[in-house]
Design an enzyme around this catalytic site. Structure first.
Site, PDB file in Angstrom:
ATOM      1  N   SER A 131      38.848  33.110  40.030  1.00 11.16           N
ATOM      2  CA  SER A 131      39.320  34.561  39.977  1.00 11.16           C
ATOM      3  C   SER A 131      38.029  35.073  39.028  1.00 11.16           C
ATOM      4  O   SER A 131      37.789  34.651  38.052  1.00 11.16           O
ATOM      5  CB  SER A 131      40.662  35.156  39.684  1.00 11.16           C
ATOM      6  OG  SER A 131      40.516  36.468  39.304  1.00 11.16           O
ATOM      7  N   TYR A 173      47.951  34.336  34.488  1.00 13.33           N
ATOM      8  CA  TYR A 173      46.985  34.142  35.740  1.00 13.33           C
ATOM      9  C   TYR A 173      45.638  33.836  35.192  1.00 13.33           C
ATOM     10  O   TYR A 173      45.110  32.992  35.843  1.00 13.33           O
ATOM     11  CB  TYR A 173      47.023  35.556  36.654  1.00 13.33           C
ATOM     12  CG  TYR A 173      46.128  35.554  37.558  1.00 13.33           C
ATOM     13  CD1 TYR A 173      46.751  34.767  38.801  1.00 13.33           C
ATOM     14  CD2 TYR A 173      44.874  36.104  37.771  1.00 13.33           C
ATOM     15  CE1 TYR A 173      45.681  34.938  39.934  1.00 13.33           C
ATOM     16  CE2 TYR A 173      44.216  36.218  38.798  1.00 13.33           C
ATOM     17  CZ  TYR A 173      44.556  35.309  39.802  1.00 13.33           C
ATOM     18  OH  TYR A 173      43.805  35.446  40.979  1.00 13.33           O
TER      19      TYR A 173
END
Ligand SMILES: NC(=O)c1ccc[n+]([C@@H]2O[C@H](COP(=O)([O-])OP(=O)(O)OC[C@H]3O[C@@H](n4cnc5c(N)ncnc54)[C@H](O)[C@@H]3O)[C@@H](O)[C@H]2O)c1
Length: 246
Positions: free
Chosen positions: A141, A154
């Protein structure tokens, strides 16, 4: 660019980015095992591939559970044969202030986003070693490149995915297996809509003034999965519309 004769596994292929990856790999000729916790979603993707003339099988299960991963590998072997292309895409996200982040939420997210790729890769690397050829593409990401508030678990999980990519790239560098990661920027998917709500407002703040599409990510993955990308390993290919420049 052709993936004819290759068998690919795409985790989380039932919707969003994973669905686009499965479809695009199939368009390049791969037979695709679409793994997802959501079996109807996986079936919809596999049906779309078959309707377009490709080969695909839907496999339900949790990609972060060792027993279910073993069962998914067996089913994939029976239906399609040994696997030499793996895309670790399944993942979850949620926003929560760091001081409110519970141990349970931390463990759950790290289990799915980081332990999952470990288990699935470990289960499929033997096929690639046997073939002397393999492509592993991990979906990381851009938030692990830039940092991001209210996403400590995350961002940490995706930082782990980047580390796993580099470690395995070096472990298999002389075995014909490449390992790379793709950090998407802001992509319009069901996950994004759940997490952020107003996709258009965030998209307007992006350098290209639009959100990325799942296909924008899928084409980058297809390149890394190809024969032509054979000298590319341990690298980052960022479909992010200029959000972050490596
Ligand atoms: N959408 C974005 O903007 C964006 C940005 C950067 C990174 N990513 C990453 O891309 C990947 C896909 O994201 P998306 O936006 O398409 O998400 P999504 O929620 O729309 O789709 C994810 C799919 O993964 C499946 N899944 C979740 N946990 C699973 C598990 N344990 N086992 C098997 N399947 C599981 C879900 O059922 C779902 O079908 C994720 O790893 C995410 O972190 C997304």
């Amino acid at each position: 660019m052709s993936l004819d004769g290759k068998v690919a596994v795409v985790t989380g292929g039932g919707r969003g980015i994973g669905q686009a990856i499965a479809v695009v790999l199939a368009q390049h000729g791969a037979a695709v095992a679409v793994w997802d916790l959501d079996l109807p979603g996986a079936e919809a993707t596999a049906t779309a591939i078959r309707d377009a003339g490709g080969r695909a099988v839907a496999v339900g299960g949790d990609a972060a559970d060792a027993v279910q991963v073993r069962a998914a590998v067996e089913r994939t072997h029976t239906e399609l044969g040994p696997v030499t292309v793996l895309v670790n895409n399944a993942g979850i996200n949620e926003t929560v202030r760091f001081t409110d982040l519970s141990e349970e939420a931390w463990d759950r997210l790290i289990r799915i986003n980081l332990k999952g790729p470990f288990l699935v890769t470990q289960a499929l690397v033997p096929d690639m070693l046997e073939a002397g050829w393999g492509r592993i593409v991990n979906i990381s990401s851009s938030s692990a490149q830039t940092g991001s508030p209210k996403m400590a678990h995350y961002v940490a999980s995706k930082g782990g995915v980047i580390g796993l990519t580099k470690a395995l790239a070096m472990e298999y560098v002389a075995k014909g297996i490449t390992v790379n990661h793709v950090p998407p920027g802001f992509i319009d998917t069901p996950l994004t809509r759940q997490t952020l709500g107003d996709v258009q407002a965030v998209a307007a703040m992006m350098p290209m003034k639009r959100a990325g599409t799942p296909e924008d990510v899928a084409h980058a993955v297809a390149f890394l999965a190809s024969e032509e990308a054979g000298y590319v390993t341990g690298q980052t290919l960022s479909p992010n519309g200029g959000r972050y420049l490596v």
